[in-house]
Design a protein around this motif. Structure first.
Motif, PDB file in Angstrom:
ATOM      1  N   GLU A   1       5.224  11.624  10.290  1.00  0.00           N
ATOM      2  CA  GLU A   1       6.339  11.911   9.382  1.00  0.00           C
ATOM      3  C   GLU A   1       7.533  10.991   9.646  1.00  0.00           C
ATOM      4  O   GLU A   1       8.173  10.508   8.720  1.00  0.00           O
ATOM      5  N   GLN A   2       7.816  10.758  10.922  1.00  0.00           N
ATOM      6  CA  GLN A   2       8.937   9.879  11.243  1.00  0.00           C
ATOM      7  C   GLN A   2       8.641   8.442  10.815  1.00  0.00           C
ATOM      8  O   GLN A   2       9.491   7.754  10.247  1.00  0.00           O
ATOM      9  N   TRP A   3       7.413   8.013  11.094  1.00  0.00           N
ATOM     10  CA  TRP A   3       7.015   6.651  10.699  1.00  0.00           C
ATOM     11  C   TRP A   3       7.101   6.499   9.172  1.00  0.00           C
ATOM     12  O   TRP A   3       7.603   5.507   8.650  1.00  0.00           O
ATOM     13  N   LEU A   4       6.613   7.528   8.462  1.00  0.00           N
ATOM     14  CA  LEU A   4       6.607   7.488   6.999  1.00  0.00           C
ATOM     15  C   LEU A   4       8.036   7.415   6.449  1.00  0.00           C
ATOM     16  O   LEU A   4       8.337   6.605   5.558  1.00  0.00           O
ATOM     17  N   LYS A   5       8.923   8.240   7.000  1.00  0.00           N
ATOM     18  CA  LYS A   5      10.327   8.224   6.542  1.00  0.00           C
ATOM     19  C   LYS A   5      10.942   6.841   6.746  1.00  0.00           C
ATOM     20  O   LYS A   5      11.575   6.294   5.845  1.00  0.00           O
TER      21      LYS A   5
ATOM     22  N   ALA B   1       9.339   4.254   4.384  1.00  0.00           N
ATOM     23  CA  ALA B   1       9.709   4.440   2.973  1.00  0.00           C
ATOM     24  C   ALA B   1      11.186   4.105   2.743  1.00  0.00           C
ATOM     25  O   ALA B   1      11.546   3.495   1.737  1.00  0.00           O
ATOM     26  N   ARG B   2      12.040   4.503   3.694  1.00  0.00           N
ATOM     27  CA  ARG B   2      13.475   4.233   3.514  1.00  0.00           C
ATOM     28  C   ARG B   2      13.761   2.730   3.460  1.00  0.00           C
ATOM     29  O   ARG B   2      14.631   2.290   2.720  1.00  0.00           O
ATOM     30  N   THR B   3      13.040   1.982   4.263  1.00  0.00           N
ATOM     31  CA  THR B   3      13.356   0.551   4.335  1.00  0.00           C
ATOM     32  C   THR B   3      12.590  -0.292   3.322  1.00  0.00           C
ATOM     33  O   THR B   3      13.025  -1.392   2.991  1.00  0.00           O
ATOM     34  N   THR B   4      11.467   0.222   2.833  1.00  0.00           N
ATOM     35  CA  THR B   4      10.670  -0.654   1.954  1.00  0.00           C
ATOM     36  C   THR B   4      10.489  -0.142   0.533  1.00  0.00           C
ATOM     37  O   THR B   4      10.233  -0.929  -0.366  1.00  0.00           O
TER      38      THR B   4
ATOM     39  N   ARG C   1       0.834  -1.212   0.000  1.00  0.00           N
ATOM     40  CA  ARG C   1       0.000   0.000   0.000  1.00  0.00           C
ATOM     41  C   ARG C   1       0.868   1.262   0.000  1.00  0.00           C
ATOM     42  O   ARG C   1       0.546   2.247  -0.654  1.00  0.00           O
ATOM     43  N   LEU C   2       1.960   1.218   0.753  1.00  0.00           N
ATOM     44  CA  LEU C   2       2.864   2.366   0.784  1.00  0.00           C
ATOM     45  C   LEU C   2       3.468   2.593  -0.604  1.00  0.00           C
ATOM     46  O   LEU C   2       3.531   3.722  -1.103  1.00  0.00           O
ATOM     47  N   LYS C   3       3.873   1.506  -1.230  1.00  0.00           N
ATOM     48  CA  LYS C   3       4.455   1.615  -2.569  1.00  0.00           C
ATOM     49  C   LYS C   3       3.438   2.224  -3.536  1.00  0.00           C
ATOM     50  O   LYS C   3       3.760   3.149  -4.297  1.00  0.00           O
TER      51      LYS C   3
END
Lengths: 180, 215
Positions: free
Chosen positions: B11-15, B18-21, A116-118
């Motif tokens: 924002e921290q969770w999102l970063k 996103a960085r790892t996945t 979902r994030l992707k």
């Protein structure tokens, strides 16, 4: 040897200096290309194209900004133009496919967070997505992004804010992940 | 004051997520890329299209008919061989060369987009029949290019011959069991540096469209 000396040697035709300059920057260029393209072959192509252009145009580098900033301007230009080209090509392919096939592809369910994030990041408008990936994922400053994309720093900040807002809406189902 | 849309936890969770996945990069293949960069720079300027040529495209397109008439009249029985006639025919040949180079650039751009997409889609279930059809179309143009004055340039000829081979292989892909064949084609493309050579043959800037189909 500092970077300005290295660049002077590259301009003078020193191939060892070319390689040293490449080694100093290739990881970050490739990382950005991969984050934006999501494909190893494309990321390699874009990285190569970036360095080929950079070496060819090094004479026009005046040193007003850092070399890395200048190089990342070339990187983003190469990657975004390349991705648009691939996207246009794939769109033409999709246009001539039958409607059933397209429908099946679009109805894929993506239940887990990673998928979902992707999808949410992929669905961002190009400008929002680029700024989000450069700032939040790869750690570029708004000043660097502004120079690389040819936009004002304020525009970069605004696009990041809108990107995060869109992602928050798209990922609302997972709110429990970040409020705990 | 915090913007109403700001949420540091999100924002921290999102970063982190996103960085790892999201498109997490692997270690870049430095040596392979460097070898291709060096090869591409050696092979650069396979064809030279100077900027003014882009502006000459429209004129060249209009004059294609004139070129044909010029060649016809030059070869016609009883055609004069005066000095003025020779100069005109040289100019006509020069314009024809421009038209061929422009057409070559358009063709190379289309082929680059096709092969880039083919390689990027190598692991996806792209429509093999469609890929084969597109490769056949480009193959026809490749063979026309090989028979045209554009192929007088030895480097361009070598590139066209590489492309002919790759496009031939793609055009023969078997829709039933093509995964292995695709891998082999992609490996061959990588080993022969086809894409970097192709890209270095295409001048920067928009591809002119006024002479589409000039060949």
């Amino acid at each position: 040897m500092d970077e300005s000396q290295l660049i002077a040697r590259v301009r003078a035709g020193d191939s060892a200096a070319e390689r040293a300059l490449y080694d100093a920057h290739v990881d970050r260029v490739y990382r950005l290309a991969f984050r934006l393209a999501g494909d190893d072959a494309l990321a390699q192509d874009f990285t190569q194209e970036t360095f080929i252009r950079a070496f060819d145009r090094l004479g026009s580098f005046r040193g007003d900004a850092a070399f890395s900033t200048w190089l990342h301007t070339i990187t983003t230009t190469v990657v975004l133009n390349g991705l648009r080209k691939v996207k246009r090509f794939r769109q033409r392919e999709a246009d001539i496919d039958d409607a059933h096939e397209i429908g099946v592809v679009q109805r894929h369910a993506e239940p887990d967070l990673k998928a979902r994030l992707k999808q949410a990041i992929d669905d961002l408008p190009e400008g929002y997505r680029t700024v989000f990936l450069m700032h939040d994922v790869e750690g570029y400053t708004h000043e660097e992004i502004g120079v690389a994309l040819g936009v004002e720093t304020g525009t970069s900040k605004a696009q990041l804010s809108r990107a995060r807002a869109k992602l928050r809406v798209a990922l609302a189902d997972f709110a429990g992940e970040w409020v705990r | 004051m915090m913007d109403q849309h700001e949420d540091p936890k999100f924002e921290q969770w999102l970063k982190d997520a996103a960085r790892t996945t999201y498109h997490a990069p692997r270690t870049p293949p430095r040596e392979e890329m460097w070898a291709r960069i060096e090869a591409a720079r050696r092979d650069k300027h396979v064809i030279e299209l100077r900027p003014w040529l882009r502006w000459a495209v429209a004129a060249a397109a209009v004059l294609v008919l004139g070129i044909g008439i010029g060649r016809w009249s030059r070869n016609a029985p009883g055609g004069s061989k005066t000095a003025a006639g020779t100069q005109v025919s040289n100019e006509i040949d020069s314009l024809a060369n421009v038209a061929y180079q422009v057409a070559a650039t358009q063709y190379l751009s289309r082929t680059e987009a096709f092969l880039t997409s083919f390689r990027a889609d190598a692991n996806r279930s792209a429509n093999t029949a469609r890929l084969a059809r597109q490769a056949r179309d480009l193959l026809t143009t490749t063979q026309l290019m090989l028979d045209s004055p554009a192929a007088d340039n030895p480097r361009l000829r070598a590139l066209l011959e590489d492309l002919e081979l790759v496009l031939m292989q793609i055009s023969l892909l078997n829709p039933v069991q093509d995964g292995h064949d695709r891998d082999l084609i992609t490996q061959g493309m990588n080993q022969s540096n086809v894409l970097p050579k192709l890209r270095s043959a295409i001048p920067a800037g928009p591809v002119p469209v006024r002479t589409e189909g000039a060949l």
